[in-house]
Structures are given as C-alpha cells and as structure tokens.
Write an enzyme that holds these catalytic residues in place. Structure first.
Site, PDB file in Angstrom:
ATOM      1  N   SER A 191     -26.812  20.090 -39.227  1.00 24.24           N
ATOM      2  CA  SER A 191     -26.429  21.008 -39.446  1.00 24.24           C
ATOM      3  C   SER A 191     -24.997  21.125 -38.994  1.00 24.24           C
ATOM      4  O   SER A 191     -24.850  21.312 -38.325  1.00 24.24           O
ATOM      5  CB  SER A 191     -27.087  21.868 -40.377  1.00 24.24           C
ATOM      6  OG  SER A 191     -26.249  22.514 -40.838  1.00 24.24           O
ATOM      7  N   TYR A 206     -31.285  29.475 -38.659  1.00 25.10           N
ATOM      8  CA  TYR A 206     -31.783  28.983 -38.875  1.00 25.10           C
ATOM      9  C   TYR A 206     -30.600  28.424 -38.647  1.00 25.10           C
ATOM     10  O   TYR A 206     -30.535  26.637 -37.415  1.00 25.10           O
ATOM     11  CB  TYR A 206     -31.792  29.000 -40.673  1.00 25.10           C
ATOM     12  CG  TYR A 206     -30.164  27.302 -41.183  1.00 25.10           C
ATOM     13  CD1 TYR A 206     -31.605  26.166 -41.299  1.00 25.10           C
ATOM     14  CD2 TYR A 206     -29.272  27.044 -41.154  1.00 25.10           C
ATOM     15  CE1 TYR A 206     -31.728  24.509 -41.371  1.00 25.10           C
ATOM     16  CE2 TYR A 206     -28.791  25.937 -41.703  1.00 25.10           C
ATOM     17  CZ  TYR A 206     -29.992  24.825 -42.316  1.00 25.10           C
ATOM     18  OH  TYR A 206     -29.334  23.289 -42.929  1.00 25.10           O
TER      19      TYR A 206
END
Length: 318
Positions: A191, A206
């Site tokens: 990400s 996350y």
C-alpha cells in the site's frame, strides 16, 4: 577559452553552487526520462513464460477480480482463493463466459479463520500444476479512520492475520513449486500508505501490516532473484473498491481494471513499484512537501472520515 577564463575568474563558492545545481538538474531530467520510459515505453514481460497457472487470493471483488480477468485474457489458467464459495462460482462463471479456454480451480479459504487449513487446500490444488504466478491480493483495512486506542482486539487480529500471516503462509506454500521449476513471479499487494507517504495516522495497524509486506517482499526479492523467482511488492494509492469505499474512478483514483492492466506490465521488474502512474506522481509530490505540511492535511482528512464513520455507527445503533 573564454568560457574557461570566465569560470576561473569566478569565486570558488559560486563554482561549487554551479556544479551542484548542474548535478541536480541532470538528476531531475534523468529521473523524468527514466519514469517516462518505465510507464509508457518499457515492454511488459510474457507472463506465460513463468507457467500456465496463476493463483489469486481475494479474486471475487475489486483489484483481485480485475487481475483474474486480465490473466485469463493473457491465456493463463486460474486458481482462485477466497472465503465465499458463491462469489467464487460467480466470478468463475463470468470468466469462463468471456474466456472459454480458461481452466479455473477454486479454493475456499477464510483468511480470518483457519489459515493453516486453507494453506493445506492450496497445496493440494497446485500439486502437479506448473503454477507460475502468485498474486497475494487478499487484504483488509479499517472500516473508517480510528485512533489506535479505539481499535478493538478482533479488528487488530484480523488486520494482522489477513494482511501479514495470510500473505506469508500462502507464499511459503507456493514457493517450493516455483523453485523446482526455477521460475515464477510473486506479487504482493502492499500500500502507498506504507511506502509513498510519511505516515498514515488513524490507520496505524493497517499501515504497519503493509510495511511488513513491503519489507518481506524486498527480502524475498533478493533471496530468490538468482533462482529465477521475481518477487515484487506493488504499492498503489487510491483504487475505487469496496475496501477503500471510493465509488468512482478518476484521474487520481484508479479503477480496478485500469490498475490491474497497469500492474501486470510491471511484473518481473522492480522489487517495489507503483504501477498506476498518477499514483507515482502523487507520491513524488508528497515526497517534495515538508512532512509537517502533508501530515497537517492528512490528519484533517482522516478526522473527517472518522467523523462520518462515527455518525454511521450511531445511526445503526438507533
């Protein structure tokens, strides 16, 4: 000669500034030309050279589903891994209706459940097959922005289990098959939250999990490069998917199909990449800003997301 005389007549500090400025300009031009080549001119690899089968985790929605269609279009057979058998059947039927020559196997695996049992099923399904590509796409994020102390234990466990443990164990299950044939490609979905921006407040677990995926991938890239295995971490920013809760694609927000098409062009190259070029542009802009400026903007944005999420939660309780 006149130029040499001119430079000799200048003070040393000015000559140093001139040299440093020239180096900076050359570096900028080189980076610009290299990026243009990578994103618009560099040829993609022939993915079938890795093998005739590809495994995709999380293929029933979003990026994973788009990957499945793109790989089928390129002539690869598919092993689709997800937790919902009905959705697996739906996506398999959709692919077969468009690409009738594609062979498709499905494996039911809940990444938030018994991962070891799911990995066992994957090992059984790939036995005897020349699996050339693994795309570790299954992942999860927060329902909305939260302070770390607000994140419940179940969400923390699932974030780590799905993003970290799932990626690690599926990779370990598939890798030996590739090593025997001395060829393969592993694509781990990271990400931009972990690689392109200084920090990702209110999504700390996350971002931490995706940082693990990024470093894990870089290490494997070095370990297995000489064994014919290309290991790569892709770090997108915004894609219009259910996980991001962004409904419409735009210039800066990739559609799943647009992202997958760009992503497959990068397979076999860098250890870490941002395939969708507007995302890379965003990353370059962010890196040029002082961290305090970006963080001030990002905190405001995340707090707005948190406020909307809390409002939805309170409406559900009512």
């Amino acid at each position: 000669m006149e130029i040499c005389t001119y430079f000799k007549s200048q003070p040393t500090w000015l000559l140093i500034l001139f040299v440093l400025g020239s180096i900076s300009i050359f570096k900028f031009i080189f980076t610009l030309l290299r990026s243009f080549y990578i994103y618009f001119l560099r040829p993609s690899k022939n993915l079938r050279r890795y093998g005739s089968w590809a495994i995709i985790t999380g293929p029933t929605d979003g990026i994973g589903k788009a990957f499945a269609f793109q790989l089928a279009q390129k002539g690869l057979n598919l092993i689709l891994v997800a937790r919902n058998p009905d959705k697996l059947k739906d996506v398999s039927d959709s692919i077969r209706s468009k690409y009738s020559q594609t062979q498709i196997l499905t494996v039911v695996m809940d990444f938030s459940g018994d991962i070891d049992e799911g990995v066992k099923r994957i090992k059984e399904s790939i036995e005897g097959l020349d699996v050339g590509i693994l795309i570790n796409n299954a992942g999860m994020s927060y329902p909305y922005a939260k302070y770390f102390h607000e994140v419940d234990e179940e969400l923390i466990n699932n974030l780590i289990k799905i993003n970290v443990e799932g990626t690690t164990k599926v990779t370990q299950a598939v890798l030996p098959n590739m090593l025997k044939r001395k060829k393969g490609a592993i694509i781990n979905m990271g990400s931009g939250a972990a690689a392109l921006i200084p920090s990702y407040p209110f999504y700390s677990v996350y971002a931490g999990a995706k940082t693990y995926v990024d470093q894990f991938t870089k290490c494997l890239h070095v370990e297995y490069k000489k064994s014919g295995i290309d290991v790569q971490c892709q770090v997108p920013l915004y894609v219009a998917t259910k996980m991001t809760k962004i409904r419409r694609a735009s210039f800066l927000v990739a559609s799943p199909e647009g992202y997958a098409k760009a992503a497959l062009r990068f397979v076999g190259y860098e250890a870490q990449c941002t395939p969708y070029w507007p995302h890379a542009l965003m990353g370059a802009v962010v890196s040029a800003l002082p961290e305090s400026v970006f963080e001030s903007f990002n905190i405001k944005r995340c707090l707005q997301i948190r406020k909307k999420g809390l409002q939805k939660d309170s409406m559900k309780k009512e």
